[in-house]
Design an enzyme around this catalytic site. Structure first.
Site, mmCIF file in Angstrom:
data_model
loop_
_atom_site.group_PDB
_atom_site.id
_atom_site.type_symbol
_atom_site.label_atom_id
_atom_site.label_comp_id
_atom_site.label_asym_id
_atom_site.label_seq_id
_atom_site.Cartn_x
_atom_site.Cartn_y
_atom_site.Cartn_z
ATOM 1 N N HIS A 64 0.805 -1.211 0.000
ATOM 2 C CA HIS A 64 0.000 0.000 0.000
ATOM 3 C C HIS A 64 0.843 1.267 0.000
ATOM 4 O O HIS A 64 0.330 2.331 -0.341
ATOM 5 C CB HIS A 64 -0.945 -0.023 1.201
ATOM 6 N N HIS A 206 -2.076 -12.693 -4.064
ATOM 7 C CA HIS A 206 -3.306 -13.371 -3.652
ATOM 8 C C HIS A 206 -3.056 -14.811 -3.241
ATOM 9 O O HIS A 206 -3.982 -15.484 -2.780
ATOM 10 C CB HIS A 206 -4.341 -13.301 -4.778
ATOM 11 N N ASP A 230 3.715 -19.273 -2.812
ATOM 12 C CA ASP A 230 3.680 -20.380 -3.759
ATOM 13 C C ASP A 230 2.642 -20.077 -4.837
ATOM 14 O O ASP A 230 2.174 -18.945 -4.956
ATOM 15 C CB ASP A 230 3.383 -21.713 -3.053
#
Length: 639
Positions: A64, A206, A230
């Site tokens: 951010h 994500h 991963d």
């Protein structure tokens, strides 16, 4: 993306592990490594303090500080200036849970006042990524901190427009083309101008953490791992069918949040029947599946994980240096020094007339007035090539006497769900925390269910259990050997230098064989077993099972729920049984209980799975049936 990258609340801090390194910060520029590697280690100590910070939250804070960069704007933003220290950015809705990260970094700033906040924000994110197994990210200091007046004039104020959105545009639940164009435009503003790097950032970001209702209005994780760097995001995106879902806003009582999913045209994408408590995708995520240029990159990463790691490191490095002039840009790298040749000793009396290697005459000197008597000069030494000494390979480092593994081999997993367990323990009280990173040599065959184990001084004598799960690769490849390696890291030198033996396992293939179920299941109903979330209900459905034939040896049976947030076995979960050969046809009864997840998610289907283990090879290879269940939501109970 934006406010949705968050960690699971129960996440423990992982080890100092960096592939091939003994400490964090290995990619810090060599000219500044001595100072800033010490700061990186202080960051580890700070975020490890009770209660430990969730690592994806630390990464999100760094993301951010960088994700509002746009070079075309009068206030370009980015990591320079450390604008998140000031109220306008710190109080923005997307940053409302990042205060604990900044507070913890204050401890590091108090210890190392010379480091700028802007550099500290970047280094903390890099460090957290390394701790989760990401590639080491290059770092060079030199970012500056804005003063209050500079912040007023230079920090971005239009954060709603600057930060990448998860729901753009919001008027159509199937805007794959629009979202594709939005992603390319928005990441282009951040200097990420290739689809390869866009997918790498999305998959890496994500793949860590999960969605939380208090920040995004959504709930669920993108992949089956939330605390490890991963390809879980690409794996679950490719493996499942995703459908758009929206839910009506509800006012919930107590500590529950008053919205589950925003009612402004925003959708969460779920697997049919999975509910919101498990895996979910956002609108921009499904672009990776439906747009060929994105899905091809995701598939390529699954086939070549190193390419994914390289692309992520490159893209993250660009984000961290947008609009920044670092000390590495201002300070030229030291020129390589040419070693001065060392003279080879000459034969006595010839140094004045023979060069070191060629035997050529030395330059003449002033001749004496009276000629010297004639003498026979010794010959110049003949150049010779030294014979290299025969090198003996260095012996492997001795195994550590401090970390003991209960089994070094002979363990078996299977593509049908069989898991293996072994233990790790310390033999001596350490002087500091000990962290061990667990790594599979072939993640397509088997992997640890957690990527690390941690001992603190107060629980150093605790025996830690490592569980390894077999992976079904849907390929006829036979039984495959793989290993789990352990990397121990600690400030205690005894453990930092520890060499822990690898554990060898075999993953049993389940393709190319006649299907052998191993067990017969009887539910007494044609449909799924019905459980309920309603509290106070004492109706627990049950089923029974028995083996299909007499085994050559006892069979261990494990029964577990694929979604323990909806239903579990009783009286314990998972349920464990030992079936002796003489009792192979004796029915074993298992009860199931619904779980109240406090979500208005409707009736949710889930399954109970079997895993079998026996010296009888047929049962080890078995593909048992699954037990279909459905958990009735509180508001619609039908028994």
């Amino acid at each position: 993306m934006g406010p949705t990258m968050r960690a699971v609340p129960t996440l423990l801090l992982c080890s100092w592990f960096v592939a091939g390194a003994d400490a964090v910060g290995e990619a810090i520029d060599d000219r500044f490594k001595a100072e800033y590697q010490e700061i990186a280690e202080a960051i580890v100590d700070a975020i490890q303090q009770d209660p430990p910070l969730r690592l994806p939250l630390v990464v999100r804070q760094t993301w951010h500080t960088a994700a509002h960069f746009n070079a075309a704007e009068d206030r370009p933003g980015g990591t320079d200036g450390a604008c998140q220290r000031f109220e306008t950015e710190a109080s923005h809705a997307s940053n409302n849970d990042l205060g604990p990260v900044r507070d913890r970094l204050q401890l590091v700033k108090d210890q190392f006042s010379q480091v700028s906040w802007a550099d500290l924000y970047v280094l903390s994110g890099n460090t957290a990524l390394e701790l989760m197994g990401a590639p080491a990210i290059s770092f060079c200091p030199g970012r500056v901190d804005f003063t209050t007046s500079e912040a007023v004039a230079q920090c971005p104020v239009d954060l709603d427009e600057r930060m990448p959105k998860t729901e753009e545009p919001v008027d159509d639940p199937f805007p794959h083309n629009g979202s594709r164009d939005y992603l390319i435009r928005k990441f282009g503003e951040l200097g990420i101008d290739t689809v390869r790097e866009i997918v790498a950032l999305m998959a890496g970001g994500h793949g860590m953490g999960r969605m939380h209702r208090e920040t995004s209005g959504h709930s669920g994780a993108w992949g089956d791992t939330t605390d490890t760097f991963d390809l879980a995001f690409c794996q679950s995106l490719n493996d499942f069918h995703w459908q758009a879902s929206t839910f009506v806003e509800e006012n919930l009582e107590g500590d529950d949040f008053n919205t589950l999913v925003h009612d402004k045209g925003q959708y969460v994408w779920t697997r049919p029947g999975s509910g919101l408590a498990t895996l979910a995708m956002l609108k921009v995520d499904v672009v990776m599946k439906h747009q060929p240029e994105f899905s091809a990159v995701c598939a390529g990463f699954l086939a070549n994980e190193q390419d994914f790691r390289d692309a992520f490191a490159s893209a993250w490095g660009k984000l961290m240096t947008n609009g920044v002039t670092t000390l590495c840009d201002e300070t030229p790298a030291p020129a390589p020094t040419t070693p001065t040749p060392t003279d080879v000793p000459s034969t006595s009396g010839t140094a004045d007339r023979c060069s070191r290697n060629t035997g050529a005459r030395a330059p003449p000197t002033d001749a004496p007035a009276t000629p010297a008597p004639a003498t026979i000069a010794p010959p110049c030494p003949t150049p010779t090539t030294p014979t290299p000494a025969t090198s003996t390979p260095a012996p492997p480092p001795p195994l550590s006497p401090y970390v003991v593994v209960s089994a070094a081999g002979g363990l078996v997993t299977s593509e049908g769900g069989l898991r293996a367990e072994y233990t790790l323990k310390l033999t001596t009280r350490p002087e500091s925390m000990v962290m061990c990173r667990l790594t599979s040599s072939d993640r397509k065959e088997g992997r640890p269910t957690r990527p690390w184990v941690i001992w603190r001084e107060r629980n150093w004598d605790t025996v830690q259990t490592v569980t390894v799960a077999g992976v079904d690769d849907n390929v006829l490849d036979g039984d495959v050997l793989y290993t789990i390696s352990t990397k121990a890291v600690s400030r205690d030198r005894r453990y930092r230098r520890a060499t822990v033996p690898d554990v060898t396992l075999t993953n049993l293939d389940n393709e190319g064989h006649d299907v052998f179920p191993g067990v017969v299941v009887e539910t007494g109903t044609e449909g799924p077993l019905c459980t309920t979330e309603r509290r106070g209900t004492h109706s627990f459905p049950s089923f029974s099972f028995h083996l299909v034939r007499r085994p050559a040896s006892a069979v261990a049976v494990l029964i577990y729920s694929e979604d323990s947030t909806e239903g579990v076995t009783l009286p314990s979960h998972p349920a464990r049984f030992i079936v002796k050969p003489d009792e192979w046809d004796k029915p074993v009864r298992v009860q199931v209980q619904g779980v109240d997840d406090s979500l208005p998610d409707g009736d949710v289907e889930y399954q109970l799975r079997f895993a079998l283990w026996s010296l009888d090879r047929a049962f080890r290879r078995a593909t048992p049936p699954r037990v279909a269940c459905i958990n009735m939501d509180d508001g619609d109970v039908r028994l």
